[in-house]
Design a protein around this motif. Structure first.
Motif, PDB file in Angstrom:
ATOM      1  N   VAL A  34     -12.200  -5.550   8.960  1.00 51.77           N
ATOM      2  CA  VAL A  34     -12.555  -4.830   7.739  1.00 51.77           C
ATOM      3  C   VAL A  34     -11.596  -5.184   6.602  1.00 51.77           C
ATOM      4  N   TYR A  35     -10.325  -5.341   6.959  1.00 46.59           N
ATOM      5  CA  TYR A  35      -9.287  -5.687   5.981  1.00 46.59           C
ATOM      6  C   TYR A  35      -8.619  -6.987   6.428  1.00 46.59           C
ATOM      7  N   PRO A  36      -9.203  -8.129   6.027  1.00 38.57           N
ATOM      8  CA  PRO A  36      -8.720  -9.447   6.489  1.00 38.57           C
ATOM      9  C   PRO A  36      -7.218  -9.628   6.254  1.00 38.57           C
ATOM     10  N   SER A  37      -6.541 -10.195   7.235  1.00 39.03           N
ATOM     11  CA  SER A  37      -5.082 -10.326   7.191  1.00 39.03           C
ATOM     12  C   SER A  37      -4.589 -11.261   6.094  1.00 39.03           C
ATOM     13  N   ASP A  38      -5.473 -12.135   5.590  1.00 41.97           N
ATOM     14  CA  ASP A  38      -5.047 -13.008   4.498  1.00 41.97           C
ATOM     15  C   ASP A  38      -5.060 -12.274   3.156  1.00 41.97           C
ATOM     16  N   LEU A  39      -5.699 -11.114   3.128  1.00 40.56           N
ATOM     17  CA  LEU A  39      -5.780 -10.336   1.893  1.00 40.56           C
ATOM     18  C   LEU A  39      -5.023  -9.018   1.960  1.00 40.56           C
ATOM     19  N   TYR A  40      -4.840  -8.493   3.179  1.00 41.58           N
ATOM     20  CA  TYR A  40      -4.247  -7.170   3.325  1.00 41.58           C
ATOM     21  C   TYR A  40      -3.191  -7.119   4.425  1.00 41.58           C
ATOM     22  N   LEU A  41      -2.287  -6.162   4.272  1.00 42.82           N
ATOM     23  CA  LEU A  41      -1.465  -5.688   5.376  1.00 42.82           C
ATOM     24  C   LEU A  41      -2.004  -4.305   5.705  1.00 42.82           C
ATOM     25  N   ASN A  42      -1.966  -3.919   6.983  1.00 42.01           N
ATOM     26  CA  ASN A  42      -2.486  -2.599   7.327  1.00 42.01           C
ATOM     27  C   ASN A  42      -1.682  -1.943   8.434  1.00 42.01           C
ATOM     28  N   GLY A  43      -1.826  -0.666   8.524  1.00 48.06           N
ATOM     29  CA  GLY A  43      -1.203   0.109   9.590  1.00 48.06           C
ATOM     30  C   GLY A  43      -2.098   1.277   9.920  1.00 48.06           C
ATOM     31  N   THR A  44      -2.369   1.509  11.196  1.00 49.00           N
ATOM     32  CA  THR A  44      -3.218   2.628  11.590  1.00 49.00           C
ATOM     33  C   THR A  44      -2.372   3.713  12.240  1.00 49.00           C
ATOM     34  N   GLY A  45      -2.896   4.932  12.206  1.00 48.36           N
ATOM     35  CA  GLY A  45      -2.189   6.055  12.805  1.00 48.36           C
ATOM     36  C   GLY A  45      -3.166   7.100  13.279  1.00 48.36           C
ATOM     37  N   SER A  46      -2.716   7.953  14.169  1.00 46.23           N
ATOM     38  CA  SER A  46      -3.557   9.031  14.667  1.00 46.23           C
ATOM     39  C   SER A  46      -2.713  10.286  14.851  1.00 46.23           C
ATOM     40  N   ALA A  53      -1.942  11.833  10.901  1.00 47.08           N
ATOM     41  CA  ALA A  53      -2.529  10.502  11.050  1.00 47.08           C
ATOM     42  C   ALA A  53      -2.168   9.612   9.867  1.00 47.08           C
ATOM     43  N   GLU A  54      -2.259  10.165   8.654  1.00 44.53           N
ATOM     44  CA  GLU A  54      -1.914   9.406   7.460  1.00 44.53           C
ATOM     45  C   GLU A  54      -0.444   9.008   7.463  1.00 44.53           C
ATOM     46  N   LEU A  55       0.413   9.955   7.848  1.00 49.20           N
ATOM     47  CA  LEU A  55       1.852   9.703   7.874  1.00 49.20           C
ATOM     48  C   LEU A  55       2.196   8.582   8.848  1.00 49.20           C
ATOM     49  N   GLU A  56       1.600   8.621  10.030  1.00 52.81           N
ATOM     50  CA  GLU A  56       1.869   7.573  11.024  1.00 52.81           C
ATOM     51  C   GLU A  56       1.350   6.221  10.554  1.00 52.81           C
ATOM     52  N   ALA A  57       0.202   6.228   9.883  1.00 54.08           N
ATOM     53  CA  ALA A  57      -0.367   4.971   9.372  1.00 54.08           C
ATOM     54  C   ALA A  57       0.563   4.351   8.329  1.00 54.08           C
ATOM     55  N   VAL A  58       1.079   5.188   7.420  1.00 53.99           N
ATOM     56  CA  VAL A  58       1.992   4.700   6.385  1.00 53.99           C
ATOM     57  C   VAL A  58       3.281   4.173   7.020  1.00 53.99           C
ATOM     58  N   LYS A  59       3.829   4.910   7.985  1.00 53.11           N
ATOM     59  CA  LYS A  59       5.053   4.468   8.665  1.00 53.11           C
ATOM     60  C   LYS A  59       4.834   3.128   9.360  1.00 53.11           C
ATOM     61  N   ASN A  60       3.710   2.976  10.026  1.00 54.69           N
ATOM     62  CA  ASN A  60       3.432   1.729  10.743  1.00 54.69           C
ATOM     63  C   ASN A  60       3.283   0.548   9.793  1.00 54.69           C
ATOM     64  N   LEU A  61       2.686   0.803   8.634  1.00 49.99           N
ATOM     65  CA  LEU A  61       2.560  -0.276   7.647  1.00 49.99           C
ATOM     66  C   LEU A  61       3.919  -0.600   7.027  1.00 49.99           C
ATOM     67  N   ALA A  62       4.674   0.433   6.678  1.00 52.43           N
ATOM     68  CA  ALA A  62       5.992   0.214   6.064  1.00 52.43           C
ATOM     69  C   ALA A  62       6.934  -0.517   7.004  1.00 52.43           C
ATOM     70  N   SER A  63       6.726  -0.369   8.309  1.00 54.03           N
ATOM     71  CA  SER A  63       7.626  -0.985   9.293  1.00 54.03           C
ATOM     72  C   SER A  63       7.559  -2.509   9.296  1.00 54.03           C
ATOM     73  N   VAL A  64       6.505  -3.088   8.718  1.00 50.91           N
ATOM     74  CA  VAL A  64       6.412  -4.552   8.706  1.00 50.91           C
ATOM     75  C   VAL A  64       7.486  -5.170   7.817  1.00 50.91           C
ATOM     76  N   PHE A  65       8.079  -4.347   6.927  1.00 48.23           N
ATOM     77  CA  PHE A  65       9.135  -4.853   6.052  1.00 48.23           C
ATOM     78  C   PHE A  65      10.505  -4.797   6.725  1.00 48.23           C
ATOM     79  N   GLY A  66      10.544  -4.283   7.927  1.00 47.29           N
ATOM     80  CA  GLY A  66      11.819  -4.180   8.635  1.00 47.29           C
ATOM     81  C   GLY A  66      12.404  -2.802   8.472  1.00 47.29           C
TER      82      GLY A  66
END
Length: 342
Positions: A34-46, A53-66
């Motif tokens: 749905v969100y191609p990796s060449d155009l987006y970074l994503n993080g899912t949460g539950s 769920a939103e908080l976990e999704a944001v944390k998981n996405l932010a974690s890609v920056f280290g």
């Protein structure tokens, strides 16, 4: 027979409807579809509720920056004002809901948004996906980095007006604050668009250049110290330790631009078997060129011990500690918050 067939068809249809209602969206199963990796970074949460769920999704996405290192340093007033005025872009800039930003200890929130959420009734669980659009966010980072570098160059230009003053030193300290923020932005941008980050890193003023300039300014600053009743220079040495951390030198001659003068008074008294040393230390920090008092401070107290010598020694230890905290904090605030007056 027809009734049985109709009943079977009805049950099958109801099952299809129920399954359709509880079918997991594609963005949960395979987010990149749905969100191609060449155009987006994503993080899912539950979670048991939508906010979790939103908080976990944001944390998981932010974690890609280290891993984010939360700075222990307090921003100078100049930095706070520059951010408030919109002159500085920083890594925690984001438009997420307050209920998320207040709970997440991450600075890497630029461009992140919660795009979709879903409630699975059979699991009684919420799902959410946070996304970051690479092209859009890359442009935001580029704008912040260039804007910050403009402020760095302005601060350096101000410092060059007087490379032998606290004003000059303060401007470079401010430039370093901004440059350190740019380092974080460049690091994050390299995850999104490495080539753009690499290109920008060669255009901004390097940290090493600013550190070298700050050292050169510090080498040109000597502070005159004159403290009355300071036996064996015990109090003076505490101030020398503080100034040396900045790279400043000290002198006993009044030919210097800056001077720390003061008077130490103490009185010994005895109550029962305990000796007390009551003390005061009045200090004035001055700029002799501008003919102004920069700030004044008064330290006072009373220390007790079994003997007179012990009370005196205890007093010096407490004074040294207070100089290292109260005076040091005052001096640090003065240096970092100083605005160029010329």
């Amino acid at each position: 027979m027809k009734k049985i067939g109709f009943l079977t068809f009805f049950m099958f249809s109801a099952c299809l409807v129920f399954c359709a209602k509880n079918k997991m969206p594609e963005w949960i199963i395979v987010p990149s579809n749905v969100y191609p990796s060449d155009l987006y970074l994503n993080g899912t949460g539950s979670g048991e509720n939508r906010e979790m769920a939103e908080l976990e999704a944001v944390k998981n996405l932010a974690s890609v920056f280290g891993q984010t290192v939360i700075s222990q340093n307090v921003a100078s007033k100049k930095m706070e004002q520059a951010i408030s005025d919109g002159k500085i872009g920083f890594s925690s800039s984001g438009n997420l809901q307050q209920n998320i930003t207040s709970q997440i200890q991450a600075e890497n929130l630029i461009g992140i948004e919660v795009a979709e959420y879903f409630y699975n009734k059979s699991e009684k669980k919420w799902y959410a996906i946070a996304i970051l659009e690479k092209a859009k966010t890359s442009a935001i980072y580029e704008n912040f980095i260039q804007k910050n570098d403009d402020e760095v160059r302005k601060a350096v230009k101000n410092a060059e007006k007087d490379l032998k003053s606290f004003y000059g030193y303060s401007e470079i300290a401010f430039a370093l604050e901004i440059a350190l923020e740019n380092e974080k932005l460049l690091k994050n941008l390299s995850v999104i668009d490495f080539e753009k980050a690499d290109s920008l890193s060669h255009k901004v003023v390097p940290l090493q250049t600013l550190q070298s300039l700050q050292k050169n300014i510090a080498d040109n600053i000597t502070i005159f110290i004159n403290l009355k009743n300071d036996e064996d220079n015990k109090i003076k040495s505490a101030f020398q330790d503080i100034f040396s951390k900045y790279g400043f030198k000290t002198s006993t001659t009044k030919k210097e631009r800056y001077g720390l003068t003061g008077k130490y008074n103490s009185e010994i008294s005895k109550k029962g078997k305990v000796s007390y040393c009551t003390y005061t230390l009045d200090l004035q920090f001055s700029d002799y060129v501008e003919k102004e008092e920069l700030f004044a401070i008064n330290l006072k107290g009373r220390e007790g011990a079994p003997s007179e010598n012990d009370a005196i020694n205890r007093t010096y230890r407490v004074l040294e500690k207070n100089i290292g905290t109260e005076f040091s904090e005052n001096f640090d605030s003065y240096i970092n918050d100083l605005s160029y007056k010329k």
